[in-house]
Design an enzyme around this catalytic site. Structure first.
Site, PDB file in Angstrom:
ATOM      1  N   ASP A 183      -1.213   2.514   0.375  1.00 45.61           N
ATOM      2  CA  ASP A 183      -0.208   1.609   0.957  1.00 45.61           C
ATOM      3  C   ASP A 183       0.944   2.451   1.504  1.00 45.61           C
ATOM      4  OD1 ASP A 183       1.131  -0.848   1.609  1.00 45.61           O
ATOM      5  OD2 ASP A 183       2.333  -0.669  -0.207  1.00 45.61           O
ATOM      6  N   SER A 184       1.860   1.794   2.199  1.00 52.09           N
ATOM      7  CA  SER A 184       3.042   2.508   2.695  1.00 52.09           C
ATOM      8  C   SER A 184       3.971   2.879   1.541  1.00 52.09           C
ATOM      9  CB  SER A 184       3.799   1.613   3.679  1.00 52.09           C
ATOM     10  OG  SER A 184       4.293   0.475   2.993  1.00 52.09           O
ATOM     11  N   TYR A 197       6.024   0.129   7.256  1.00 57.65           N
ATOM     12  CA  TYR A 197       5.038  -0.047   8.320  1.00 57.65           C
ATOM     13  C   TYR A 197       5.373  -1.283   9.166  1.00 57.65           C
ATOM     14  CZ  TYR A 197       1.627   3.348   6.428  1.00 57.65           C
ATOM     15  OH  TYR A 197       0.969   4.484   6.025  1.00 57.65           O
ATOM     16  N   GLY A 198       6.022  -2.258   8.506  1.00 56.54           N
ATOM     17  CA  GLY A 198       6.228  -3.561   9.154  1.00 56.54           C
ATOM     18  C   GLY A 198       7.089  -3.522  10.399  1.00 56.54           C
ATOM     19  N   CYS A 207      -2.707  -2.830   2.120  1.00 58.42           N
ATOM     20  CA  CYS A 207      -1.569  -3.036   3.011  1.00 58.42           C
ATOM     21  C   CYS A 207      -1.997  -3.988   4.125  1.00 58.42           C
ATOM     22  CB  CYS A 207      -1.148  -1.695   3.601  1.00 58.42           C
ATOM     23  SG  CYS A 207       0.167  -1.837   4.823  1.00 58.42           S
ATOM     24  N   ASN A 208      -1.378  -5.155   4.172  1.00 59.50           N
ATOM     25  CA  ASN A 208      -1.728  -6.138   5.215  1.00 59.50           C
ATOM     26  C   ASN A 208      -1.377  -5.620   6.606  1.00 59.50           C
ATOM     27  OD1 ASN A 208      -2.196  -9.135   3.882  1.00 59.50           O
ATOM     28  ND2 ASN A 208      -0.935  -7.832   2.614  1.00 59.50           N
ATOM     29  N   THR A 209      -0.244  -4.931   6.708  1.00 55.34           N
ATOM     30  CA  THR A 209       0.206  -4.473   8.034  1.00 55.34           C
ATOM     31  C   THR A 209      -0.793  -3.480   8.617  1.00 55.34           C
ATOM     32  OG1 THR A 209       2.439  -4.648   7.133  1.00 55.34           O
ATOM     33  CG2 THR A 209       2.221  -3.632   9.292  1.00 55.34           C
ATOM     34  N   CYS A 248       1.962  -9.661   2.273  1.00 52.33           N
ATOM     35  CA  CYS A 248       2.358  -8.249   2.153  1.00 52.33           C
ATOM     36  C   CYS A 248       2.176  -7.898   0.684  1.00 52.33           C
ATOM     37  CB  CYS A 248       3.817  -8.080   2.569  1.00 52.33           C
ATOM     38  SG  CYS A 248       4.482  -6.444   2.161  1.00 52.33           S
ATOM     39  N   THR A 249       1.522  -6.765   0.429  1.00 49.46           N
ATOM     40  CA  THR A 249       1.199  -6.435  -0.962  1.00 49.46           C
ATOM     41  C   THR A 249       2.446  -6.120  -1.799  1.00 49.46           C
ATOM     42  OG1 THR A 249       0.771  -4.163  -0.220  1.00 49.46           O
ATOM     43  CG2 THR A 249      -1.140  -5.621  -0.493  1.00 49.46           C
ATOM     44  N   HIS A 250       3.567  -5.854  -1.140  1.00 50.45           N
ATOM     45  CA  HIS A 250       4.812  -5.642  -1.905  1.00 50.45           C
ATOM     46  C   HIS A 250       5.299  -6.951  -2.558  1.00 50.45           C
ATOM     47  CE1 HIS A 250       5.218  -1.780   0.183  1.00 50.45           C
ATOM     48  NE2 HIS A 250       6.239  -1.488  -0.620  1.00 50.45           N
TER      49      HIS A 250
END
Ligand code: DGL
Length: 264
Positions: free
Chosen positions: A8-9, A40-41, A72-74, A186-188
């Site tokens: 992920d970012s 990343y977004g 990471c969705n982005t 978003c995984t965050h």
């Protein structure tokens, strides 16, 4: 035992790690956070497409996982095909859980809460057209929620008011009044689940993709021949990041014994 590399970012992928640990406690995990390029977004599609395939190829050669989980969705909604072309192992992507949200919503009014990049992607428009055409869908992007999740996992207490102001647009107007289901795209964001619930002006159902991704990862691994797992303890690699004490303690709580800083 197999070896999965979760990427992920930042710390967002730990929400997926949590789901993987629940259903596959024996799976050997490596974690990579691209601290240097986060968030990343707010990056363009071209920027992500130029960074990610080469980076994942290098990581794959270095860490030799059996599978990559792009937590990471982005990144997944932007560059999954390019990443798959660049590496020699299966790649599981994370995409917004729009289908289950549309199925579960009683009012047929849902929202997709992601990064500004994710909610603009054609991929998301296509998911809505395919699975939520009967719903009123509100899209909302927030980079600040990503920062807040990073801060929380570095030991900072999060003010509910700062979460409130980020999600207030979801609840505005007629759509907001009938909204009953929100996709955490978003995984965050699952890392802020308590804060999001406390900041929400009404009860809604929050849906994320963590469990589905964990199950998908396992089902792919079941059909693969596994390589030898590394002999060193499970490690989190931070690209360009700072391995401070709070972060090391936090990564330990997710099962990563070592935290190593990498140069991009
Ligand atoms: N966790 C990431 C996602 O699922 C990205 C957060 C960011 O770097 O903007 O989209």
């Amino acid at each position: 035992m197999a070896h999965a590399l979760v990427f992920d970012s930042g710390v967002g992928g730990l929400s997926v790690v949590e789901e993987l640990r629940k259903i596959a406690p024996d799976l050997y995990l490596s974690y990579v956070a691209d601290d240097e390029f986060r968030p990343y977004g707010d990056k363009t599609e071209a920027q992500l497409k130029s960074r990610l395939p080469g980076l994942l190829q290098t990581l794959c050669l270095m860490l030799k996982p059996d599978i990559i989980v792009m937590a990471c969705n982005t990144a997944s909604t932007t560059a999954l095909a390019e990443i798959r072309d660049a590496v020699s192992v299966p790649v599981v992507g994370v995409v917004p859980a729009i289908k289950p949200a549309a199925e579960q919503s009683q009012t047929k009014t849902i929202a997709v809460l992601g990064t500004p990049g994710t909610v603009r992607r054609r991929y998301v428009d296509q998911l809505i057209a395919d699975f939520a055409s009967g719903c009123d869908v509100r899209l909302h992007g927030s980079t600040e929620l990503v920062n807040l999740a990073e801060q929380k996992l570095s030991g900072t207490e999060i003010m509910i008011a700062s979460v409130q102001s980020e999600i207030a647009p979801l609840f505005a107007g007629k759509t907001g009044a009938s909204l009953d289901t929100i996709v955490l795209a978003c995984t965050h964001f699952p890392l802020l689940q308590n804060e999001l619930a406390a900041a929400s002006p009404k009860n809604v159902t929050w849906i994320d993709s963590g469990n589905a991704i964990a199950r998908r990862t396992l089902s792919i691994l079941q059909g693969l021949k596994h390589t030898k797992i590394p002999s060193h303890p499970a490690t989190a690699f931070l690209i360009g990041g700072q391995a401070n004490f709070e972060r090391e303690v936090m990564f330990k709580t997710f099962g990563f014994e070592k935290v190593v800083t990498l140069k991009a």
